[in-house]
Design an enzyme around this catalytic site. Structure first.
Site, mmCIF file in Angstrom:
data_model
loop_
_atom_site.group_PDB
_atom_site.id
_atom_site.type_symbol
_atom_site.label_atom_id
_atom_site.label_comp_id
_atom_site.label_asym_id
_atom_site.label_seq_id
_atom_site.Cartn_x
_atom_site.Cartn_y
_atom_site.Cartn_z
ATOM 1 N N ASP A 81 0.848 -1.177 0.000
ATOM 2 C CA ASP A 81 0.000 0.000 0.000
ATOM 3 C C ASP A 81 0.900 1.249 0.000
ATOM 4 O O ASP A 81 1.900 1.272 -0.717
ATOM 5 C CB ASP A 81 -0.959 -0.039 1.198
ATOM 6 N N TYR A 132 -2.197 10.899 1.706
ATOM 7 C CA TYR A 132 -2.656 11.007 0.318
ATOM 8 C C TYR A 132 -2.514 12.438 -0.190
ATOM 9 O O TYR A 132 -2.076 12.669 -1.329
ATOM 10 C CB TYR A 132 -4.117 10.551 0.218
ATOM 11 N N HIS A 169 -5.171 -7.580 -0.044
ATOM 12 C CA HIS A 169 -4.392 -6.353 0.085
ATOM 13 C C HIS A 169 -3.522 -6.302 1.332
ATOM 14 O O HIS A 169 -2.580 -5.521 1.392
ATOM 15 C CB HIS A 169 -5.352 -5.159 0.087
#
Length: 420
Positions: free
Chosen positions: A209, A342, A396
């Site tokens: 990630d 982000y 994930h």
């Protein structure tokens, strides 16, 4: 006396509910204020449970029949809410977490939290594990102890690791970084942690990630110290089917399924990405003091990004794990600062594939139900690819979805370490 800076954990500068041992700093890095660390978040638990109990969810689905296509289901949230107040025991979980060796170190005016578990093997390889969002150091707990034990690679070479699991800046017990902080800055701090604080001249790293960003930056920019890198995710945007065809990349049946997962995510599953990359304050402030809100926002990702058989062996990703992860975010008041990763990294995932400036080996593990997929030919574009494994079980969060596969793949670093 413990400095207030070592306890600063979030954007508001609030003091975390933690305790730091006043024992003598370990090893040789006293100027980094390296200290043992103990988790003590119990003071925040009554308020968290009160908020969970008092949250009034609808009696029934407003639009029945849409299922998970519209996000996490009301029945799932209600079930988790009930388990959180009836079955989940933070104090018990906290005691388990404190069985690991936690530390903090002050690096570049940030307090960096990390777990450091050492092997008894004198030839053990230092290994830095990098988590992403909505993950944390928790996602690697199922693999730590096995990695420190003596084992063998697929070719029979002996292998074990000294395992270091930091909390990314702004996550859990690590300080929130300045506003313009990037994954390259995190890589620089983690390189300091490994080489100057812990004294490892060379080490290997793993990233998944957003943790793939600092891991790849270490691999590319700190190649004298980072002598092997392993990934389950890449900081490069995957290619859609038409672009793969243009690259003359053909896919097996398993790979076609994995590519379809990426197509689905990129069309109906990435709204959170846009929100956190453009308006982190909006979602951050909305959910900062809202445990059920954080559960819905992050729990949906844990569920939809994982193997449909999550919670059945070898997966350890069950409801208790989701509640533990959400509790950690809420109790450390780190939700707002975590989503800023982000916003701070608009180019965190690159669209142009470039090769790292290193000859160090690169290893890659794909898992069928991950939200993104990189075929072997693409991974080979970004580094010295020496191993590519594709697993039909997992998603994930490989450390939770399929711990045995991740452990075995990480051990393969030993096949190439003497060439590093």
């Amino acid at each position: 006396m413990v400095s207030s800076r070592a306890l600063t954990l979030n954007l508001a500068g609030l003091s975390a509910l933690v305790s730091i041992s006043l024992a003598t700093p370990i090893e040789h890095a006293n100027h980094f204020d390296l200290r043992p660390f103990s988790i003590n978040l119990s003071r925040g638990v009554p308020r968290m449970l009160e908020l969970i109990k008092d949250t009034k969810l609808p009696d029934k689905e407003e639009y029945p029949g849409v299922g998970s296509s519209a996000g996490i289901g009301l029945d799932v949230v209600k079930s988790l809410q009930r388990e959180w107040t009836v079955d989940f025991d933070w104090h018990k979980e906290e005691a388990k977490l404190n069985k690991y060796h936690h530390y903090t170190a002050d690096i570049e005016n940030l307090s960096i939290h990390f777990i450091h578990e050492k092997s008894h093997d004198a030839e053990a390889i230092p290994l830095l594990l990098n988590h992403g969002w909505p993950g944390s150091f928790l996602e690697f707990l199922p693999v730590i102890n096995n990695l420190t034990q003596k084992a063998t690679t697929s070719t029979g070479k002996p292998i074990s690791f000294h395992v270091i699991v930091p909390s990314m800046p702004g996550f859990a017990f690590s300080s929130a970084p300045p506003a313009n902080w990037t994954v390259d800055d995190t890589a620089r701090v983690f390189n300091t942690l490994m080489t100057k604080v812990l004294g490892y001249e060379t080490f290997a790293t793993f990233g998944t990630d957003f943790g793939a960003g600092p891991a790849y930056s270490l691999y590319d920019n700190f190649n004298s110290s980072t002598r092997a890198a392993h990934f389950a995710f890449l900081p490069f945007f995957p290619l859609p089917p038409d672009q793969l065809a243009a690259e003359n990349i053909t896919l097996s049946k398993l790979e076609q399924s994995e590519e379809q997962n990426f197509v689905t995510w990129s069309t109906t599953g990435n709204a959170y990405f846009s929100e956190q990359a453009t308006k982190p304050n909006t979602i951050g402030l909305a959910l900062q003091d809202n445990p059920i809100g954080q559960l819905a926002w992050m729990g949906e990702k844990f569920i939809s990004w994982s193997d449909p058989k999550a919670g059945t062996a070898p997966s350890v990703l069950n409801h208790n794990q989701i509640l533990l992860s959400t509790s950690l975010y809420y109790l450390t008041r780190s939700f707002l600062s975590s989503v800023y990763v982000y916003f701070q990294n608009p180019n965190g995932f690159k669209s142009v594939y470039t090769k790292a400036k290193t000859d160090a080996p690169l290893l890659f593990s794909a898992f069928q139900y991950n939200v993104a997929f990189w075929p072997q030919a693409l991974v080979a574009k970004v580094g010295n690819l020496v191993m590519y494994n594709n697993h039909e079980f997992g998603g994930h969060f490989p450390g939770l979805d399929n711990p045995p596969a991740l452990i075995q793949d990480l051990r393969e670093i030993g096949n190439y370490w003497d060439r590093a």
